[in-house]
Design an enzyme around this catalytic site. Structure first.
Site, PDB file in Angstrom:
ATOM      1  N   HIS A  57      -0.819   1.140   7.553  1.00 31.00           N
ATOM      2  CA  HIS A  57      -1.258   1.105   6.208  1.00 31.00           C
ATOM      3  C   HIS A  57      -1.578   2.319   5.562  1.00 31.00           C
ATOM      4  CE1 HIS A  57      -3.972  -0.037   2.744  1.00 31.00           C
ATOM      5  NE2 HIS A  57      -4.980   0.803   3.077  1.00 31.00           N
ATOM      6  N   CYS A  62       0.889  -1.211  -0.197  1.00 31.92           N
ATOM      7  CA  CYS A  62       0.017   0.062   0.014  1.00 31.92           C
ATOM      8  C   CYS A  62       0.777   1.188   0.016  1.00 31.92           C
ATOM      9  CB  CYS A  62      -1.013   0.032   1.174  1.00 31.92           C
ATOM     10  SG  CYS A  62      -0.029  -0.154   2.596  1.00 31.92           S
TER      11      CYS A  62
END
Length: 996
Positions: A827, A454
């Site tokens: 993330h 990510c």
């Protein structure tokens, strides 16, 4: 002449040489000539067209035929006679065993030249008989499509009268034998196109002769209801039904259900095969016909057929809910089958083992289609719970799967059960149309998470949304000797033009991956961005430069053009310059060094430092969506920091520099406080969030991006162990160090240094402080004396007549957010919008600039949230409030775009002119073909899945793609922005991701 042409065509000359000679022969053919010569040329061209062993020969034959049809119509009509055509159609052309496949194409080509001839009617009569004979021979899909193409273009050749009805029935029989034996993409697409042509011909006939519809449907039913052991009728028959007018449905169903000659076995066979048609991508309205037939059977109380069909087919119908292309039609059929099967729980209980998996798959898919289907499915399940209660052990897993979905009230349940019972015939079908799964409603495409990637996805999306950079990359010429930039171009091109919901950046990841990164582990997105930009810069710098379409010599002077061409694309877009100065506090000697940068790393000041009372040498301002006018006395704005200002000494008011001014959203009628002299921002410096705080929802004592930049630019005292070695004093001396921005980048990248090393734990910890982000940033840039005149000419704000600073406006483009508490986990996702020069400031009149459109300056420009495969609409309010709502989700990397007309007006003019002249970048041929091919492949993948009758529910446990979460990041527990399905970090199992 025919001998010359034959010799040229059959020669071994290169094609370009032959083409020139053929062209001369064709030009000569346009001149008057005798009949014998015309016949010879027509015979040769016919031979080339029908038996040519290469496409080139057939093209030559076609071209010669067209020339003679135009310039020698009498001879062509005499040659293209009924006897000749009859011979072609019945005996073929060419040696035995190798008859030509192009007879129908040849006839279609020649017909256009004899339409007005006396023999036209005779030819039409012949063709009406011959096409019927051909269809009765059950030709291949390809030949059948050629016949359909011929008759569509020349409807005079369609059989008439009783022959027309027979022709329609035989055409349906042909379709019933169609089979696509290949699984190759091109062959499947060709097969679909052939079916379309044939069914399209039926539609044309039905429109003009409605009396042929019912006999045609009777033939169709005869085929699908046949119980003889033979080849299963083709699913292509579904393409016929889509053209049957729905107003005929009631009459057709009534006739079928009341026909005593149709046995129960035949009826069950017909319904079963119609249910198989639900998977045909071209079969619209199939669900309506199925439900209508089931209702018709219920009306005549043929319940045994309904029970048998429901129990044998309901699992197959349920399995089709996996495929978005046929989901709506399958769901409508499933709803009727379950809600009408009220005498026993048997049908519902057949589905119980499969429901939790399907619900999980639909949740993971996270599309509008999946969401709507989940709600309808949950309503259906609760109806079944209500109707067949008393099985808690069986229902518990299903109830757990749907517990988060809406529950219908009891009245709604009773209504659904009442109106769909076999004894009820009151309701009409809603309109359900199968549709293909498509990319996000935003029009943007996501990136598949390849396992804690990510960090890369968020950076790639931010760079992609930097429109000037994206256009420059897409405009790169083929063969630019920049392999990594070429891979980025391909990735950008697919993000721009692919029809997939998300694509895989696997090849680009492997090419741009820093060698010290650990595979599968979370990485620092800022570190990756620095490495990527440096790689791209060095790749071009080492002799592999690209030719920029942005260069417009008419807009640039030679000096500026030379300066621009000497820069790499990374330098043009992200490169800035900074001057570091050190002044000895004893002799006041100043040493300076200029450095290039692509991003500014902004540290957080110590907690005991009062940011609002700091005195930076180079102030930064935060403004709202209003136009900031330049000060009346620009000369008072800023000069050399050590000429107009002394080193900051406590208690000396004269040394106060231009403090931070935060101008937010003013009340109507209140102008922003312009920057002027020493009157700047005394009140706002005390509380820089006085006007902007409501927009960012930031605490009153929280920091802002201007605070961090001001801290970065503030003077630093070098004392004690950090003393400076002064060359003039030839000894260590106390000194003052200051940084000044001398050239602002086109795109300003700011990295907030949130990760610091904790010596107690020996780990990098994260600073979770909320930082308010201005949508417009005012950055001071140092201007050299010789640049002042040019600065003023370009309309830049606050330029001093002598050496001093000017203010450059930057618009916020992207915000990369890190969710988590450490750099090794968590993330990344990003908010982005497109900042372009589509709305420019109007030219100043009487020295007063006019404000730009609000669309350019305020928050109305659409924001998007990119979270791996998920892309959704967002807003600046979400950007500025994310940390307030989710404390672990903090802005990490910011992208700002320089407002046009400020520092590099020539670059903006070149970009704007290039955009005006060329519009969207045109991709080179190979890239366009690759995108087109992949889009067709994606469509075919969807269609293949929908038509795959073997992929029934019994195979679901063997298909972990539907259920397994493949790309969830190693996020912190309870981290709100992680890879949960709601946050967009879901897997790629709901589609086939493109892998470069």
């Amino acid at each position: 002449m025919d001998k010359i042409l034959e010799a040229v065509v059959m020669s071994s000359y290169p094609n370009n040489v032959k083409q020139g000679l053929v062209r001369r022969v064709i030009e000569a053919s346009k001149q008057p000539m005798d009949s014998e010569q015309c016949w010879s040329m027509l015979e040769l061209s016919t031979k080339l067209y029908l038996t040519g062993d290469t496409k080139y020969k057939r093209e030559i034959g076609k071209e010669v035929l067209e020339v003679y049809g135009h310039y020698h119509p009498e001879e062509f009509e005499e040659f293209f006679n009924v006897r000749f055509l009859l011979s072609l159609l019945q005996e073929g052309y060419g040696p035995l065993g190798k008859r030509s496949h192009y007879v129908l194409d040849y006839i279609q080509l020649g017909l256009q030249f004899v339409l007005e001839s006396p023999s036209a009617n005779s030819i039409f009569s012949l063709l009406r008989i011959e096409v019927l004979r051909k269809i009765c021979e059950k030709p291949s899909p390809k030949q059948c499509a050629k016949i359909s193409k011929l008759l569509t273009q020349h409807p005079q050749c369609i059989p008439t009268g009783k022959h027309q009805l027979l022709f329609c029935q035989q055409l349906i029989r042909c379709i019933g034998h169609f089979q696509c034996v290949s699984e190759e993409e091109e062959q499947i697409m060709e097969f679909l196109e052939q079916v379309n042509k044939v069914s399209g011909l039926l539609q044309r006939i039905w429109r003009t002769q409605t009396s042929t519809i019912l006999p045609s449907l009777k033939e169709l039913f005869t085929i699908i209801s046949s119980t003889e052991e033979q080849e299963v009728p083709s699913n292509a028959l579904a393409s016929v039904v889509q053209f049957v007018p729905l107003e005929l449905m009631d009459g057709v169903i009534r006739n079928l259900t009341n026909d005593d000659s149709i046995t129960d076995v035949q009826m069950m066979m017909a319904i079963g095969r119609m249910i198989d048609w639900v998977s045909w991508p071209l079969g619209k309205n199939i669900d309506k016909w199925i439900i209508a037939l089931l209702k018709g059977l219920a009306a005549v109380k043929k319940f045994s057929i309904l029970i048998e069909v429901t129990l044998s087919k309901i699992e197959k119908v349920f399995s089709k809910l996996l495929y978005p292309i046929v989901r709506e039609g399958a769901l409508s059929v499933l709803q009727y089958m379950l809600l009408s099967f009220q005498h026993s729980h048997e049908a519902f209980h057949l589905l119980l083992p499969h429901i939790p998996r399907l619900v999980a798959s639909l949740k993971k898919e996270d599309s509008n289609s999946a969401t709507s289907s989940l709600e309808q499915l949950a309503e259906l399940i609760h109806c079944m719970f209500f109707r067949f209660s008393g099985f808690p052990d069986l229902y518990e897993p299903v109830l757990e799967a749907v517990k988060a979905l809406p529950i219908p009230n009891e009245d709604r349940i009773k209504h659904l059960l009442g109106q769909n019972a076999w004894t009820s015939q009151k309701n009409e079908l809603a309109c359900f149309y199968p549709r293909l799964a498509s990319k996000s409603e935003t029009g943007k495409i996501g990136l598949i998470n390849l396992g804690n990637t990510c960090y890369m996805n968020s950076i790639i999306q931010s760079l992609f949304m930097a429109s000037d950079f994206r256009h420059s990359v897409l405009n790169l010429t083929e063969g630019n000797s920049q392999p990594l930039m070429t891979k980025l171009q391909w990735l950008f091109a697919f993000l721009e033009h692919s029809q997939r919901p998300a694509i895989s950046p696997e090849t680009f990841l492997s090419a741009s991956w820093p060698p010290w990164f650990t595979p599968g582990a979370q990485q620092d997105c800022s570190e990756y961005l620095k490495y990527l930009l440096d790689r791209l810069h060095e790749e071009e710098k080492t002799g592999k430069r690209i030719y920029q379409k942005l260069k417009e010599s008419s807009l640039m002077s030679q000096a500026v053009e030379h300066h621009c061409l000497n820069k790499t694309l990374i330098e043009k877009m992200f490169g800035g310059k900074m001057m570091t100065k050190i002044r000895c506090l004893k002799c006041l000697n100043v040493s300076s060094r200029e450095e290039a940068f692509t991003d500014l790393s902004l540290a957080f000041p110590p907690s005991d430092r009062n940011m609002h009372g700091s005195t930076p040498i180079l102030p930064v301002e935060e403004i709202g969506p209003q136009f900031i006018e330049p000060p009346e006395n620009a000369g008072q704005l800023a000069g050399s920091p050590w000429i107009q200002r002394k080193a900051p000494i406590a208690g000396d008011p004269a040394t106060l520099p231009m403090l931070v001014e935060t101008l937010g959203f003013q009340e109507p009628g209140k102008a922003a406080n312009p920057l002027s002299g020493n009157d700047i921002g005394v009140d706002t410096a005390k509380d820089p969030f006085s006007t902007f705080g409501e927009q960012t929802c930031a605490p009153k004592d929280s920091r802002s991006v201007p605070d961090l930049i001001n801290y970065f630019l503030s003077p630093e005292r070098l004392t004690a162990e950090n003393k400076y070695h002064c060359e003039k004093c030839a000894s260590l001396q106390d000194a003052e160090k200051v940084a000044e921005l001398t050239e602002g980048p086109h795109y300003l990248i700011l990295t907030l240094l949130r990760f610091s090393f904790d010596p107690r734990t020996m780990k990098r910890k994260k600073i979770l402080d909320n930082v308010s982000i201005p949508v417009v940033l005012k950055l001071p840039i140092l201007v050299a004396p010789e640049e002042t005149e040019e600065v003023c000419r370009c309309g830049k704000d606050s330029a001093a007549p002598g050496s001093g600073f000017m203010s450059v406006l930057y618009d916020l483009c992207s915000v990369v957010v890190h969710s988590g508490i450490s750099s090794e986990s968590g993330h990344y996702y990003c908010y982005s919008r497109e900042c372009t020069d589509t709305v420019l400031h109007e030219q100043p009149r009487d020295g007063v600039p006019k404000p730009a459109s609000d669309k350019q300056l305020d928050f109305e420009i659409q924001w998007y949230l990119f979270n791996d495969t998920r892309v959704s609409f967002s807003s600046f309010e979400s950007v500025s409030n994310v940390t307030s709502f989710f404390p672990k989700d903090t802005a990490y990397v910011l992208f700002y775009r320089q407002r046009p007309g400020r520092q590099s007006c020539l670059l903006h003019e070149a970009l704007a002119e290039a955009s005006r002249l060329h519009g969207e970048p045109s991709l080179h041929k190979d890239l366009m073909e690759a995108i087109s091919k992949d889009n067709i492949l994606y469509l075919q993948e969807q269609e293949k899945e929908a038509r795959n009758r073997a992929a029934y529910i019994s195979a679901l446990p063997k298909s972990p793609l539907w259920w397994k979460d493949l790309d969830r990041d190693k996020d912190d527990d309870s981290s709100s922005g992680g890879c949960s399905p709601a946050a967009g970090g879901g897997g790629s199992g709901s589609f086939h991701g493109l892998v470069f």
